[in-house]
Design a protein around this motif. Sequence first.
Motif, PDB file in Angstrom:
ATOM      1  N   GLU A 166       0.811  -1.218   0.000  1.00 26.09           N
ATOM      2  CA  GLU A 166       0.000   0.000   0.000  1.00 26.09           C
ATOM      3  C   GLU A 166       0.847   1.272   0.000  1.00 26.09           C
ATOM      4  O   GLU A 166       0.443   2.286  -0.575  1.00 26.09           O
ATOM      5  N   ASP A 167       2.018   1.225   0.641  1.00 30.22           N
ATOM      6  CA  ASP A 167       2.843   2.421   0.715  1.00 30.22           C
ATOM      7  C   ASP A 167       3.848   2.532  -0.429  1.00 30.22           C
ATOM      8  O   ASP A 167       4.658   3.467  -0.469  1.00 30.22           O
ATOM      9  N   ASP A 168       3.815   1.592  -1.385  1.00 28.13           N
ATOM     10  CA  ASP A 168       4.687   1.697  -2.552  1.00 28.13           C
ATOM     11  C   ASP A 168       4.187   2.801  -3.478  1.00 28.13           C
ATOM     12  O   ASP A 168       2.976   2.982  -3.657  1.00 28.13           O
ATOM     13  N   VAL A 169       5.129   3.511  -4.078  1.00 31.94           N
ATOM     14  CA  VAL A 169       4.790   4.619  -4.979  1.00 31.94           C
ATOM     15  C   VAL A 169       4.903   4.137  -6.418  1.00 31.94           C
ATOM     16  O   VAL A 169       5.926   3.561  -6.804  1.00 31.94           O
ATOM     17  N   PRO A 170       3.880   4.359  -7.244  1.00 33.56           N
ATOM     18  CA  PRO A 170       3.961   3.928  -8.644  1.00 33.56           C
ATOM     19  C   PRO A 170       5.103   4.639  -9.373  1.00 33.56           C
ATOM     20  O   PRO A 170       5.387   5.811  -9.120  1.00 33.56           O
ATOM     21  N   VAL A 171       5.752   3.904 -10.266  1.00 28.32           N
ATOM     22  CA  VAL A 171       6.814   4.521 -11.077  1.00 28.32           C
ATOM     23  C   VAL A 171       6.241   5.117 -12.356  1.00 28.32           C
ATOM     24  O   VAL A 171       6.873   5.955 -13.005  1.00 28.32           O
ATOM     25  N   ARG A 172       5.057   4.668 -12.732  1.00 27.07           N
ATOM     26  CA  ARG A 172       4.365   5.251 -13.874  1.00 27.07           C
ATOM     27  C   ARG A 172       2.899   4.840 -13.826  1.00 27.07           C
ATOM     28  O   ARG A 172       2.516   3.929 -13.088  1.00 27.07           O
ATOM     29  N   GLU A 173       2.097   5.530 -14.621  1.00 25.44           N
ATOM     30  CA  GLU A 173       0.677   5.188 -14.708  1.00 25.44           C
ATOM     31  C   GLU A 173       0.191   5.426 -16.126  1.00 25.44           C
ATOM     32  O   GLU A 173       0.777   6.206 -16.878  1.00 25.44           O
ATOM     33  N   GLU A 174      -0.836   4.701 -16.497  1.00 23.31           N
ATOM     34  CA  GLU A 174      -1.397   4.810 -17.834  1.00 23.31           C
ATOM     35  C   GLU A 174      -2.909   4.954 -17.741  1.00 23.31           C
ATOM     36  O   GLU A 174      -3.565   4.192 -17.023  1.00 23.31           O
ATOM     37  N   GLU A 175      -3.441   5.933 -18.475  1.00 21.31           N
ATOM     38  CA  GLU A 175      -4.886   6.080 -18.546  1.00 21.31           C
ATOM     39  C   GLU A 175      -5.423   5.072 -19.558  1.00 21.31           C
ATOM     40  O   GLU A 175      -4.939   4.983 -20.682  1.00 21.31           O
ATOM     41  N   ILE A 176      -6.406   4.336 -19.142  1.00 22.44           N
ATOM     42  CA  ILE A 176      -6.908   3.270 -20.011  1.00 22.44           C
ATOM     43  C   ILE A 176      -8.376   3.431 -20.368  1.00 22.44           C
ATOM     44  O   ILE A 176      -8.906   2.673 -21.169  1.00 22.44           O
ATOM     45  N   GLY A 177      -9.031   4.438 -19.777  1.00 19.38           N
ATOM     46  CA  GLY A 177     -10.435   4.635 -20.068  1.00 19.38           C
ATOM     47  C   GLY A 177     -11.295   3.610 -19.360  1.00 19.38           C
ATOM     48  O   GLY A 177     -10.812   2.788 -18.583  1.00 19.38           O
ATOM     49  N   GLU A 178     -12.556   3.626 -19.639  1.00 18.98           N
ATOM     50  CA  GLU A 178     -13.493   2.715 -18.992  1.00 18.98           C
ATOM     51  C   GLU A 178     -13.596   1.413 -19.798  1.00 18.98           C
ATOM     52  O   GLU A 178     -14.151   1.378 -20.892  1.00 18.98           O
ATOM     53  N   ILE A 179     -13.028   0.358 -19.265  1.00 23.18           N
ATOM     54  CA  ILE A 179     -13.154  -0.953 -19.899  1.00 23.18           C
ATOM     55  C   ILE A 179     -13.579  -1.946 -18.827  1.00 23.18           C
ATOM     56  O   ILE A 179     -13.242  -1.795 -17.649  1.00 23.18           O
ATOM     57  N   PRO A 180     -14.341  -2.955 -19.190  1.00 22.55           N
ATOM     58  CA  PRO A 180     -14.854  -3.904 -18.183  1.00 22.55           C
ATOM     59  C   PRO A 180     -13.748  -4.554 -17.359  1.00 22.55           C
ATOM     60  O   PRO A 180     -13.907  -4.756 -16.156  1.00 22.55           O
ATOM     61  N   GLU A 181     -12.611  -4.875 -17.995  1.00 25.37           N
ATOM     62  CA  GLU A 181     -11.551  -5.572 -17.282  1.00 25.37           C
ATOM     63  C   GLU A 181     -10.928  -4.738 -16.178  1.00 25.37           C
ATOM     64  O   GLU A 181     -10.267  -5.251 -15.277  1.00 25.37           O
ATOM     65  N   ALA A 182     -11.110  -3.412 -16.245  1.00 28.26           N
ATOM     66  CA  ALA A 182     -10.477  -2.526 -15.268  1.00 28.26           C
ATOM     67  C   ALA A 182     -11.339  -2.311 -14.028  1.00 28.26           C
ATOM     68  O   ALA A 182     -10.969  -1.558 -13.134  1.00 28.26           O
ATOM     69  N   ASN A 183     -12.505  -2.953 -13.951  1.00 32.61           N
ATOM     70  CA  ASN A 183     -13.401  -2.817 -12.795  1.00 32.61           C
ATOM     71  C   ASN A 183     -13.701  -1.353 -12.461  1.00 32.61           C
ATOM     72  O   ASN A 183     -13.745  -0.947 -11.310  1.00 32.61           O
ATOM     73  N   GLY A 184     -13.884  -0.559 -13.498  1.00 34.71           N
ATOM     74  CA  GLY A 184     -14.228   0.845 -13.291  1.00 34.71           C
ATOM     75  C   GLY A 184     -13.043   1.736 -12.974  1.00 34.71           C
ATOM     76  O   GLY A 184     -13.221   2.935 -12.754  1.00 34.71           O
ATOM     77  N   GLN A 185     -11.828   1.197 -12.941  1.00 39.55           N
ATOM     78  CA  GLN A 185     -10.647   2.004 -12.634  1.00 39.55           C
ATOM     79  C   GLN A 185     -10.049   2.524 -13.941  1.00 39.55           C
ATOM     80  O   GLN A 185      -9.637   1.738 -14.794  1.00 39.55           O
ATOM     81  N   PRO A 186      -9.972   3.827 -14.121  1.00 41.33           N
ATOM     82  CA  PRO A 186      -9.524   4.391 -15.402  1.00 41.33           C
ATOM     83  C   PRO A 186      -8.012   4.460 -15.568  1.00 41.33           C
ATOM     84  O   PRO A 186      -7.531   4.842 -16.618  1.00 41.33           O
ATOM     85  N   VAL A 187      -7.251   4.118 -14.516  1.00 41.10           N
ATOM     86  CA  VAL A 187      -5.798   4.261 -14.572  1.00 41.10           C
ATOM     87  C   VAL A 187      -5.124   2.975 -14.117  1.00 41.10           C
ATOM     88  O   VAL A 187      -5.532   2.359 -13.127  1.00 41.10           O
ATOM     89  N   TRP A 188      -4.097   2.579 -14.856  1.00 41.49           N
ATOM     90  CA  TRP A 188      -3.250   1.473 -14.442  1.00 41.49           C
ATOM     91  C   TRP A 188      -2.026   2.029 -13.724  1.00 41.49           C
ATOM     92  O   TRP A 188      -1.366   2.946 -14.224  1.00 41.49           O
ATOM     93  N   TYR A 189      -1.698   1.444 -12.574  1.00 46.66           N
ATOM     94  CA  TYR A 189      -0.525   1.876 -11.821  1.00 46.66           C
ATOM     95  C   TYR A 189       0.538   0.775 -11.868  1.00 46.66           C
ATOM     96  O   TYR A 189       0.254  -0.391 -11.601  1.00 46.66           O
ATOM     97  N   PHE A 190       1.758   1.183 -12.193  1.00 47.55           N
ATOM     98  CA  PHE A 190       2.857   0.225 -12.330  1.00 47.55           C
ATOM     99  C   PHE A 190       3.943   0.515 -11.300  1.00 47.55           C
ATOM    100  O   PHE A 190       4.238   1.688 -10.997  1.00 47.55           O
ATOM    101  N   TYR A 191       4.552  -0.549 -10.786  1.00 49.78           N
ATOM    102  CA  TYR A 191       5.533  -0.443  -9.700  1.00 49.78           C
ATOM    103  C   TYR A 191       6.829  -1.165 -10.090  1.00 49.78           C
ATOM    104  O   TYR A 191       6.878  -1.897 -11.087  1.00 49.78           O
ATOM    105  N   ASP A 192       7.875  -0.937  -9.280  1.00 51.15           N
ATOM    106  CA  ASP A 192       9.150  -1.615  -9.520  1.00 51.15           C
ATOM    107  C   ASP A 192       9.618  -2.355  -8.269  1.00 51.15           C
ATOM    108  O   ASP A 192      10.806  -2.379  -7.964  1.00 51.15           O
ATOM    109  N   ASN A 193       8.693  -2.970  -7.566  1.00 51.87           N
ATOM    110  CA  ASN A 193       9.003  -3.666  -6.310  1.00 51.87           C
ATOM    111  C   ASN A 193       9.623  -5.044  -6.543  1.00 51.87           C
ATOM    112  O   ASN A 193       9.232  -6.041  -5.930  1.00 51.87           O
TER     113      ASN A 193
END
Length: 292
Positions: A166-193
Amino acid sequence: MNREQVFEAFGGIDDRYVAEAARYAPGDADSAPERIVHMNRKRIVTFLIAAVLMLTLSVTAFAAHAAVSTPKAAEKVAKEQIEIWKELGILSPEVNFEGDADAVFEFEERDGGDAWFGRIFPHWFDVRFYGSSQFHTDRPKYGGTLRVDTLNGKIMSATIDAAADEDDVPVREEEIGEIPEANGQPVWYFYDNYDDIFPADMTIDRFCTLLAEYWGFTGYTIADTDDEYFYHQHFDAPDGSTLLKDLNGDTRENYYLTVFFEGDQEGAPMYIQLHQFPGYVTLMLGTGHAVG
């Protein structure tokens, strides 16, 4: 090992050993009986030792196969091998596959053909654990697939996922719009953990050295990567001192590291690959990669 397997193991001892153990040394039995008896006893002992050694190897092979003959046994062995990887330093100490496997699939031995440079894949089980992601936060932190060789009981290939905390900070994010696979979340968050999977100071050389030790190989060669089937890309081999977490670099999209291990099947490479997915990262290693 049951009675039938014991007899099968004994059956693997070449008849020549039995025949040789029964032969006398050449010479005249009447003129030198003591010499003949002495040499015969030495020969019997020698070949009996050889037979016992062969039987021991046979028992080991049969025991390993019997130990990984069911999905439940494959799951048990897979978890045990992960602990060995942690002891060797291949993985971070925190890696843990909780609870029962979500699925176990059995695969018969097969010839990989030209696509896999002639590699023969042994009989194996895929042991799968479903891990957490940006869209499935109720699952365990670690997931992936552990491919267990039923003959030697070792992991021949693995995909290991680690969800970001939860306290990890994303290294980048991508807007993906409204798609069913995203469960209503418009942004993908990517990490380097990646340090949740392997030590942060792990180099490519160190990682390959540890894998060679685990698989029983005597060395390795880091090779260029040529993707001839899908993206038709060429990548020069990285320096072995490169940190494993920096394997992809800035311009190596769809990249996987190609490694030839000494003692492996001739001409058949192994692979190491890193991925970033929404909410988690992945390490792939062994006989497969994800390109294509």
